[in-house]
Design a protein around this motif. Structure first.
Motif, mmCIF file in Angstrom:
data_model
loop_
_atom_site.group_PDB
_atom_site.id
_atom_site.type_symbol
_atom_site.label_atom_id
_atom_site.label_comp_id
_atom_site.label_asym_id
_atom_site.label_seq_id
_atom_site.Cartn_x
_atom_site.Cartn_y
_atom_site.Cartn_z
ATOM 1 N N ILE A 194 9.719 -10.351 4.576
ATOM 2 C CA ILE A 194 8.817 -11.403 4.089
ATOM 3 C C ILE A 194 7.482 -10.735 3.777
ATOM 4 O O ILE A 194 6.785 -10.257 4.670
ATOM 5 C CB ILE A 194 8.643 -12.510 5.142
ATOM 6 N N MET A 195 7.163 -10.670 2.475
ATOM 7 C CA MET A 195 5.992 -9.922 2.020
ATOM 8 C C MET A 195 4.930 -10.849 1.447
ATOM 9 O O MET A 195 5.236 -11.862 0.809
ATOM 10 C CB MET A 195 6.393 -8.909 0.944
ATOM 11 N N ILE A 196 3.688 -10.471 1.659
ATOM 12 C CA ILE A 196 2.555 -11.104 1.001
ATOM 13 C C ILE A 196 1.929 -10.068 0.073
ATOM 14 O O ILE A 196 1.678 -8.926 0.476
ATOM 15 C CB ILE A 196 1.519 -11.602 2.026
ATOM 16 N N ARG A 197 1.690 -10.455 -1.182
ATOM 17 C CA ARG A 197 1.114 -9.540 -2.165
ATOM 18 C C ARG A 197 -0.337 -9.906 -2.428
ATOM 19 O O ARG A 197 -0.647 -11.056 -2.740
ATOM 20 C CB ARG A 197 1.933 -9.576 -3.463
ATOM 21 N N LEU A 198 -1.201 -8.917 -2.312
ATOM 22 C CA LEU A 198 -2.621 -9.116 -2.567
ATOM 23 C C LEU A 198 -2.958 -8.709 -4.003
ATOM 24 O O LEU A 198 -2.374 -7.753 -4.526
ATOM 25 C CB LEU A 198 -3.454 -8.294 -1.585
ATOM 26 N N PRO A 199 -3.901 -9.375 -4.638
ATOM 27 C CA PRO A 199 -4.210 -9.075 -6.041
ATOM 28 C C PRO A 199 -5.118 -7.869 -6.227
ATOM 29 O O PRO A 199 -5.221 -7.340 -7.328
ATOM 30 C CB PRO A 199 -4.905 -10.351 -6.515
ATOM 31 N N GLN A 200 -5.784 -7.414 -5.166
ATOM 32 C CA GLN A 200 -6.794 -6.385 -5.332
ATOM 33 C C GLN A 200 -6.246 -4.971 -5.085
ATOM 34 O O GLN A 200 -5.201 -4.778 -4.486
ATOM 35 C CB GLN A 200 -7.990 -6.633 -4.403
ATOM 36 N N VAL A 201 -6.999 -3.997 -5.579
ATOM 37 C CA VAL A 201 -6.729 -2.585 -5.324
ATOM 38 C C VAL A 201 -7.421 -2.202 -4.020
ATOM 39 O O VAL A 201 -8.622 -2.398 -3.866
ATOM 40 C CB VAL A 201 -7.252 -1.699 -6.474
ATOM 41 N N LEU A 202 -6.657 -1.649 -3.080
ATOM 42 C CA LEU A 202 -7.226 -1.275 -1.784
ATOM 43 C C LEU A 202 -7.168 0.229 -1.518
ATOM 44 O O LEU A 202 -7.777 0.710 -0.559
ATOM 45 C CB LEU A 202 -6.495 -2.011 -0.647
ATOM 46 N N VAL A 203 -6.450 0.970 -2.368
ATOM 47 C CA VAL A 203 -6.248 2.401 -2.131
ATOM 48 C C VAL A 203 -6.440 3.186 -3.425
ATOM 49 O O VAL A 203 -6.015 2.740 -4.502
ATOM 50 C CB VAL A 203 -4.821 2.682 -1.591
ATOM 51 N N THR A 204 -7.071 4.348 -3.305
ATOM 52 C CA THR A 204 -7.145 5.296 -4.410
ATOM 53 C C THR A 204 -6.206 6.448 -4.122
ATOM 54 O O THR A 204 -6.343 7.139 -3.100
ATOM 55 C CB THR A 204 -8.574 5.836 -4.601
ATOM 56 N N TYR A 205 -5.247 6.640 -5.010
ATOM 57 C CA TYR A 205 -4.268 7.721 -4.911
ATOM 58 C C TYR A 205 -4.688 8.792 -5.899
ATOM 59 O O TYR A 205 -4.696 8.570 -7.106
ATOM 60 C CB TYR A 205 -2.877 7.178 -5.240
ATOM 61 N N PHE A 206 -5.078 9.954 -5.387
ATOM 62 C CA PHE A 206 -5.581 11.004 -6.263
ATOM 63 C C PHE A 206 -4.434 11.838 -6.834
ATOM 64 O O PHE A 206 -3.525 12.258 -6.121
ATOM 65 C CB PHE A 206 -6.557 11.914 -5.513
ATOM 66 N N GLN A 207 -4.494 12.053 -8.147
ATOM 67 C CA GLN A 207 -3.509 12.870 -8.853
ATOM 68 C C GLN A 207 -4.120 14.227 -9.152
ATOM 69 O O GLN A 207 -5.194 14.324 -9.749
ATOM 70 C CB GLN A 207 -3.114 12.183 -10.170
ATOM 71 N N TYR A 208 -3.431 15.279 -8.707
ATOM 72 C CA TYR A 208 -3.907 16.641 -8.924
ATOM 73 C C TYR A 208 -3.086 17.309 -10.019
ATOM 74 O O TYR A 208 -1.911 16.998 -10.221
ATOM 75 C CB TYR A 208 -3.794 17.458 -7.633
ATOM 76 N N ASP A 209 -3.710 18.265 -10.714
ATOM 77 C CA ASP A 209 -2.999 18.970 -11.789
ATOM 78 C C ASP A 209 -1.803 19.747 -11.245
ATOM 79 O O ASP A 209 -0.806 19.925 -11.943
ATOM 80 C CB ASP A 209 -3.953 19.925 -12.518
#
Length: 313
Positions: A194-209
């Motif tokens: 049973i999941m609740i989905r939030l509309p906001q961004v809470l995490v920054t996932y950094f992408q490295y080369d």
């Protein structure tokens, strides 16, 4: 709500970046957490840097992966879970960033019957700071959309109720390298939480080369084998659950082989043909004869002209 959140972070040779990650957790507006950092045998100054940080805030603890456990982030996550005392479990990576109100937003969203709270994650290029995308988490056909990459969950995007995870027969598969998060999240989806989905961004996932996850695009055979191991593992699981759609899932794996053929051809890697054979077998097995012909034609065109990247789409 004052329940304890256990933040679990696997790390390996992240001395240069992990302090920013730990600071983003320390600065949370929700203070009742423990952070378990599990080192995977770092050879740089990671343990020294993390130990110094833990000495300043006793909510942070450093563990070492036991020598009898398989090397890799999954063993570290599982070991962290075994030592976690929280009511909630939050898996995080050692180079990502948590928005200041993230844990508070997650915990406040929980209701009595909730198993997990899911929020958006933004992917940002670490070098340029450019926003690359924000993951899609909504779906009316979640298993199919997740399997075929139309929906993307990150392990750092979900806060789980520990009692839900306790009921699972397996958490992170320690035999899988690439696609480990994909495998974990999909198996949790099978359990129908049973999941609740939030509309906001809470995490920054950094992408490295030089990101580990880009090894797939580079044609790294070890990482490709891991990715296909995960895909076929779930094809077998889904066949038991939904045999009518087996051809659809098989065709998706064939498309994954097709992209691998394309990447290897354009990278001038000689072993592209074995992946073409595997793609062909799966296309024919799922009666996708047109896809087989298109792939074969794209290869012939490329071999003759050294062009035609888009023909593999």
């Amino acid at each position: 709500m004052d329940k304890l959140v256990s933040v679990i972070i696997p790390t390996f040779n992240r001395a240069a970046v992990i302090i920013d990650t730990l600071e983003s957790i320390r600065k949370q507006t929700y203070p009742n957490f423990e952070c378990l950092v599990v080192d995977d045998g770092s050879t740089d100054d990671s343990t020294k840097v993390i130990t110094a940080f833990c000495e300043k805030d006793n909510r942070f603890q450093l563990f070492s992966r036991p020598s009898n456990r398989m090397k890799g982030p999954n063993a570290c996550r599982n070991y962290g879970f075994e030592n976690a005392k929280g009511d909630f479990i939050y898996f995080f990576d050692s180079d990502d960033f948590l928005k200041p109100t993230a844990l508070e937003s997650y915990v406040d969203a929980f209701q009595q019957t909730t198993d997990g709270v899911l929020a958006h994650v933004e992917r940002v290029n670490k070098k340029s700071g450019e926003l690359q995308d924000v993951n899609r988490i909504e779906s009316d056909n979640l298993i199919e959309d997740y399997f075929t990459n139309k929906v993307c969950y990150f392990v750092c995007g979900i806060l789980w109720k520990k009692s839900f995870l306790d009921q699972q027969t397996e958490l992170f598969d320690e035999t899988i390298g690439n696609h480990d998060e994909w495998d974990f999240n999909l198996r949790m989806i099978y359990a129908n939480p049973i999941m609740i989905r939030l509309p906001q961004v809470l995490v920054t996932y950094f992408q490295y080369d030089d990101s580990f996850k880009k090894e797939i695009q580079k044609g790294n055979d070890v990482e490709l084998n891991s990715a296909f191991q995960a895909r076929f593992k779930h094809l077998a699981l889904l066949e038991k659950m939904d045999s009518q759609n087996k051809a659809k899932f098989t065709n998706h794996i064939a498309n994954y082989y097709k992209k691998t053929v394309r990447n290897k051809l354009f990278a001038k890697q000689d072993n592209w043909f074995s992946y073409y054979q595997k793609a062909s077998r799966l296309y024919l097995k799922s009666n996708a004869y047109l896809s087989f012909l298109k792939l074969s034609g794209a290869i012939v065109f490329f071999k003759c002209t050294k062009k035609g990247y888009s023909l593999f789409d």
